[in-house]
Design a protein around this motif. Structure first.
Motif, PDB file in Angstrom:
ATOM      1  N   THR A   7      -6.450   0.183   3.534  1.00  0.00           N
ATOM      2  CA  THR A   7      -5.766   0.721   4.715  1.00  0.00           C
ATOM      3  C   THR A   7      -6.641   0.567   5.956  1.00  0.00           C
ATOM      4  OG1 THR A   7      -4.562   2.315   3.347  1.00  0.00           O
ATOM      5  CG2 THR A   7      -4.687   2.758   5.714  1.00  0.00           C
ATOM      6  N   ALA A   8      -7.928   0.911   5.813  1.00  0.00           N
ATOM      7  CA  ALA A   8      -8.853   0.734   6.944  1.00  0.00           C
ATOM      8  C   ALA A   8      -8.997  -0.739   7.298  1.00  0.00           C
ATOM      9  CB  ALA A   8     -10.208   1.337   6.587  1.00  0.00           C
ATOM     10  N   PHE A   9      -8.990  -1.583   6.269  1.00  0.00           N
ATOM     11  CA  PHE A   9      -9.082  -3.033   6.482  1.00  0.00           C
ATOM     12  C   PHE A   9      -7.891  -3.529   7.311  1.00  0.00           C
ATOM     13  CE2 PHE A   9      -7.929  -7.304   5.082  1.00  0.00           C
ATOM     14  CZ  PHE A   9      -9.113  -8.001   5.263  1.00  0.00           C
ATOM     15  N   VAL A  10      -6.694  -3.088   6.915  1.00  0.00           N
ATOM     16  CA  VAL A  10      -5.483  -3.514   7.622  1.00  0.00           C
ATOM     17  C   VAL A  10      -5.467  -2.965   9.041  1.00  0.00           C
ATOM     18  CG1 VAL A  10      -2.963  -3.294   7.667  1.00  0.00           C
ATOM     19  CG2 VAL A  10      -4.134  -3.799   5.524  1.00  0.00           C
ATOM     20  N   GLN A  11      -5.896  -1.716   9.211  1.00  0.00           N
ATOM     21  CA  GLN A  11      -5.905  -1.124  10.551  1.00  0.00           C
ATOM     22  C   GLN A  11      -6.897  -1.853  11.461  1.00  0.00           C
ATOM     23  OE1 GLN A  11      -6.768   2.998   9.851  1.00  0.00           O
ATOM     24  NE2 GLN A  11      -4.645   3.519   9.310  1.00  0.00           N
ATOM     25  N   GLY A  12      -8.032  -2.250  10.887  1.00  0.00           N
ATOM     26  CA  GLY A  12      -9.013  -2.970  11.695  1.00  0.00           C
ATOM     27  C   GLY A  12      -8.485  -4.301  12.178  1.00  0.00           C
ATOM     28  N   TYR A  13      -7.821  -5.051  11.286  1.00  0.00           N
ATOM     29  CA  TYR A  13      -7.262  -6.337  11.685  1.00  0.00           C
ATOM     30  C   TYR A  13      -6.066  -6.155  12.608  1.00  0.00           C
ATOM     31  CZ  TYR A  13     -10.203  -9.153   8.671  1.00  0.00           C
ATOM     32  OH  TYR A  13     -11.276  -9.790   8.122  1.00  0.00           O
ATOM     33  N   GLY A  14      -5.308  -5.064  12.391  1.00  0.00           N
ATOM     34  CA  GLY A  14      -4.182  -4.801  13.284  1.00  0.00           C
ATOM     35  C   GLY A  14      -4.641  -4.503  14.698  1.00  0.00           C
ATOM     36  N   THR A  17     -10.821   5.740  -8.229  1.00  0.00           N
ATOM     37  CA  THR A  17     -11.104   4.353  -7.838  1.00  0.00           C
ATOM     38  C   THR A  17      -9.927   3.740  -7.097  1.00  0.00           C
ATOM     39  OG1 THR A  17     -12.558   4.084  -9.754  1.00  0.00           O
ATOM     40  CG2 THR A  17     -11.746   2.070  -8.699  1.00  0.00           C
ATOM     41  N   ILE A  18      -8.730   3.986  -7.642  1.00  0.00           N
ATOM     42  CA  ILE A  18      -7.537   3.441  -6.977  1.00  0.00           C
ATOM     43  C   ILE A  18      -7.391   4.032  -5.582  1.00  0.00           C
ATOM     44  CG2 ILE A  18      -5.010   3.349  -7.069  1.00  0.00           C
ATOM     45  CD1 ILE A  18      -5.215   3.303 -10.103  1.00  0.00           C
ATOM     46  N   GLU A  19      -7.608   5.332  -5.433  1.00  0.00           N
ATOM     47  CA  GLU A  19      -7.480   5.980  -4.117  1.00  0.00           C
ATOM     48  C   GLU A  19      -8.519   5.437  -3.133  1.00  0.00           C
ATOM     49  OE1 GLU A  19      -7.143  10.504  -2.277  1.00  0.00           O
ATOM     50  OE2 GLU A  19      -7.981  10.179  -4.281  1.00  0.00           O
ATOM     51  N   GLU A  20      -9.741   5.204  -3.645  1.00  0.00           N
ATOM     52  CA  GLU A  20     -10.790   4.677  -2.772  1.00  0.00           C
ATOM     53  C   GLU A  20     -10.445   3.273  -2.294  1.00  0.00           C
ATOM     54  OE1 GLU A  20     -14.124   2.385  -1.576  1.00  0.00           O
ATOM     55  OE2 GLU A  20     -13.215   2.133  -3.565  1.00  0.00           O
ATOM     56  N   ARG A  21      -9.911   2.444  -3.177  1.00  0.00           N
ATOM     57  CA  ARG A  21      -9.557   1.078  -2.803  1.00  0.00           C
ATOM     58  C   ARG A  21      -8.350   1.066  -1.847  1.00  0.00           C
ATOM     59  NH1 ARG A  21     -13.613  -1.123  -2.427  1.00  0.00           N
ATOM     60  NH2 ARG A  21     -12.453  -3.034  -2.043  1.00  0.00           N
ATOM     61  N   ILE A  22      -7.411   1.994  -2.043  1.00  0.00           N
ATOM     62  CA  ILE A  22      -6.270   2.077  -1.135  1.00  0.00           C
ATOM     63  C   ILE A  22      -6.747   2.454   0.265  1.00  0.00           C
ATOM     64  CG2 ILE A  22      -4.205   3.421  -0.560  1.00  0.00           C
ATOM     65  CD1 ILE A  22      -3.548   3.492  -3.523  1.00  0.00           C
ATOM     66  N   LYS A  23      -7.685   3.421   0.361  1.00  0.00           N
ATOM     67  CA  LYS A  23      -8.227   3.800   1.662  1.00  0.00           C
ATOM     68  C   LYS A  23      -8.968   2.636   2.301  1.00  0.00           C
ATOM     69  CE  LYS A  23      -8.728   8.752   0.738  1.00  0.00           C
ATOM     70  NZ  LYS A  23      -9.695   9.881   0.593  1.00  0.00           N
ATOM     71  N   LEU A  47       0.813  -1.210   0.000  1.00  0.00           N
ATOM     72  CA  LEU A  47       0.000   0.000   0.000  1.00  0.00           C
ATOM     73  C   LEU A  47       0.851   1.267   0.000  1.00  0.00           C
ATOM     74  CD1 LEU A  47      -2.841  -0.996   2.493  1.00  0.00           C
ATOM     75  CD2 LEU A  47      -3.027  -0.682   0.019  1.00  0.00           C
ATOM     76  N   GLY A  48       1.998   1.221   0.674  1.00  0.00           N
ATOM     77  CA  GLY A  48       2.868   2.401   0.700  1.00  0.00           C
ATOM     78  C   GLY A  48       3.334   2.808  -0.689  1.00  0.00           C
ATOM     79  N   PRO A  49       3.969   1.915  -1.457  1.00  0.00           N
ATOM     80  CA  PRO A  49       4.389   2.280  -2.821  1.00  0.00           C
ATOM     81  C   PRO A  49       3.209   2.638  -3.726  1.00  0.00           C
ATOM     82  CG  PRO A  49       5.548   0.321  -2.080  1.00  0.00           C
ATOM     83  CD  PRO A  49       4.503   0.612  -1.057  1.00  0.00           C
ATOM     84  N   MET A  50       2.070   1.945  -3.539  1.00  0.00           N
ATOM     85  CA  MET A  50       0.915   2.256  -4.375  1.00  0.00           C
ATOM     86  C   MET A  50       0.419   3.675  -4.125  1.00  0.00           C
ATOM     87  SD  MET A  50      -1.166  -1.353  -4.103  1.00  0.00           S
ATOM     88  CE  MET A  50      -2.647  -0.654  -4.833  1.00  0.00           C
ATOM     89  N   SER A  51       0.384   4.087  -2.883  1.00  0.00           N
ATOM     90  CA  SER A  51      -0.038   5.463  -2.562  1.00  0.00           C
ATOM     91  C   SER A  51       0.936   6.479  -3.148  1.00  0.00           C
ATOM     92  CB  SER A  51      -0.141   5.644  -1.048  1.00  0.00           C
ATOM     93  OG  SER A  51      -1.115   4.780  -0.499  1.00  0.00           O
ATOM     94  N   SER A  52       2.215   6.170  -3.060  1.00  0.00           N
ATOM     95  CA  SER A  52       3.221   7.077  -3.601  1.00  0.00           C
ATOM     96  C   SER A  52       3.108   7.188  -5.121  1.00  0.00           C
ATOM     97  CB  SER A  52       4.618   6.583  -3.206  1.00  0.00           C
ATOM     98  OG  SER A  52       5.619   7.408  -3.758  1.00  0.00           O
ATOM     99  N   MET A  53       2.918   6.036  -5.796  1.00  0.00           N
ATOM    100  CA  MET A  53       2.786   6.058  -7.254  1.00  0.00           C
ATOM    101  C   MET A  53       1.495   6.746  -7.678  1.00  0.00           C
ATOM    102  SD  MET A  53       4.173   2.243  -8.161  1.00  0.00           S
ATOM    103  CE  MET A  53       3.899   2.489  -9.933  1.00  0.00           C
TER     104      MET A  53
END
Length: 452
Positions: A284-291, A275-281, A247-253
């Motif tokens: 990110t929320a998905f990963v934060q929830g599981y974390g 669409t890409i920005e919405e899916r990245i968010k 997700l980090g490189p994808m956000s940067s690109m």
């Protein structure tokens, strides 16, 4: 075999020997000097009386000491070591009495120590969470602790009953497991419709020259759940790590792509970026929830104000509040408890239940508090209920499968338990009830000191 006291005591034996010796000597003299028989009898009686008196006086102390030793040994035989002998003369018998007193004192201390150890062992066995059943060679229960009596559903002691009688009201799975007498795991469906996993281990040994069999039953439900959650947390951490690395490189690109396309008037490209920005968010929320589930911190115990907690929940969700709250002090992590109830109320609203059918109840039970959230939805099927507490499992199209898993993790971190129950009206399911038990333990001393 019980020893019998001899009819002729030592003192009487000495007297008899003296009488025989005097009789033989006097009659030998009488015969030699030809003493008339009447005078001989008088002299013989006088000699016998005098000798008996002298022996009685001389052996009085000996008889006193022997009686004292006899009484002391009788006490030993009865298991009484507290009495001391009062014979204190400076002779061999006095030394024996002193040695007896020293032995009695040592045995008394050892008996007291053994008694204390037996009390401690009995307390440990009685309060052990493991169920213990000791059966003799005749199949009769000779020992059972409190956990065993609860497991076989007996309100009274079962010692003296045959094993089949003791297990008469026990679950069929337990009867089958004990009947097979083989080590292994088995499941029990308890009265709350919860599946509990138990481990049975058996052993045989000799006790009082009689074969006995020991059954040790340990509940592994919580331990298996803990191991299962630990495995899921490890998987979640690995997935979160890999997703974060992408997700980090994808956000940067994505950011670089937006800068490079600023001069281009292409609406389709903007939709692609959005669409890409919405899916990245979303990821990110998905990963934060599981974390959050994988790194749940230990609870910070504080005194719970139930009324304030209910008022805060009422600002976010509509539900029927309890008429009263427990007055007993309960310590828990307020933020985690609030998150727990928010998840349960959210699930209740998403079950399709009317708001006036969603109820929150809080009541005292034993040394804890039962918190229940009830809805009027469609309940759960057996398959869904069996997997509802597993991470990643969800019946919702957009669900993460973390809500109930996080609830169970929070409850178990507080040393409580969570259970799910369908509500039936006759044979039809008319709702679901989630029960939470939280033990009302006192705030630990070290935590009190740190908070002060």
């Amino acid at each position: 075999m019980r020893a019998q006291k001899p009819w002729l005591s030592l003192i009487n034996k000495i007297k008899l020997i003296v009488m025989v010796v005097i009789t033989v000597c006097l009659w030998a003299v009488f015969i030699a000097v030809q003493v008339p028989w009447m005078q001989g009898i008088v002299v013989w009686l006088a000699a016998i009386t005098l000798a008996t008196f002298i022996v009685s006086v001389s052996c009085a102390t000996l008889e006193q000491g022997l009686d004292a030793l006899e009484l002391g040994l009788q006490n030993f035989k009865d298991g009484e070591f507290a009495n001391q002998l009062t014979y204190q003369r400076a002779d061999q018998l006095g030394w024996l009495c002193t040695l007896y007193n020293q032995t009695a004192e040592q045995l008394r201390r050892e008996k007291q120590w053994i008694h204390q150890r037996e009390l401690m062992l009995d307390k440990v066995l009685e309060s052990s969470p493991q169920a213990l059943l000791l059966i003799n060679s005749n199949g009769v229960v000779v020992f059972s602790n409190l956990s065993a009596r609860d497991l076989v559903m007996s309100n009274t002691r079962i010692e003296g009953l045959h094993l089949n009688q003791a297990l008469e009201h026990a679950p069929a799975e337990l009867q089958q497991a004990i009947g097979s007498a083989q080590d292994g795991l088995f499941n029990i469906l308890n009265t709350s419709e919860e599946v509990q996993t138990w481990h049975l281990s058996t052993g045989q040994f000799l006790l009082n020259n009689q074969h006995h069999k020991l059954f040790i039953l340990k509940q592994l439900t919580r331990e298996l759940n803990r191991q299962e959650v630990a495995v899921w947390k490890k998987v979640i951490r690995i997935i979160s790590h890999e997703l974060n690395n992408s997700l980090g490189p994808m956000s940067s690109m994505l950011h670089s792509g937006k800068i490079l396309s600023q001069g281009l008037n292409e609406p389709r490209l903007q939709r692609v970026f959005a669409t890409i920005e919405e899916r990245i968010k979303h990821l990110t929320a998905f990963v934060q929830g599981y974390g959050k589930f994988a790194k749940l911190p230990p609870p910070k115990l504080e005194l719970i104000d139930w009324q304030s907690l209910i008022n805060e929940l009422a600002q976010q969700w509509q539900f029927v509040a309890p008429d009263s709250v427990p007055s007993s002090a309960c310590y828990a992590d307020n933020m985690q408890l609030q998150q727990l109830l928010i998840n349960l109320l959210k699930n209740a609203h998403e079950s399709g239940s009317c708001a006036d059918k969603i109820c929150l109840t809080i009541e005292t039970q034993g040394r804890g508090v039962i918190v229940s959230v009830t809805d009027g939805g469609q309940g759960m099927s057996e398959q869904v209920m069996a997997n509802a507490l597993i991470p990643f499992y969800s019946t919702k199209a957009t669900g993460s499968g973390l809500g109930l898993a996080l609830c169970r993790e929070i409850v178990e971190a507080h040393h409580g338990y969570l259970s799910l129950h369908n509500i039936y009206q006759q044979t039809e399911v008319v709702g679901l009830q989630v029960k939470i038990f939280l033990p009302c333990s006192d705030l630990p001393t070290q935590q009190c000191d740190s908070q002060v």
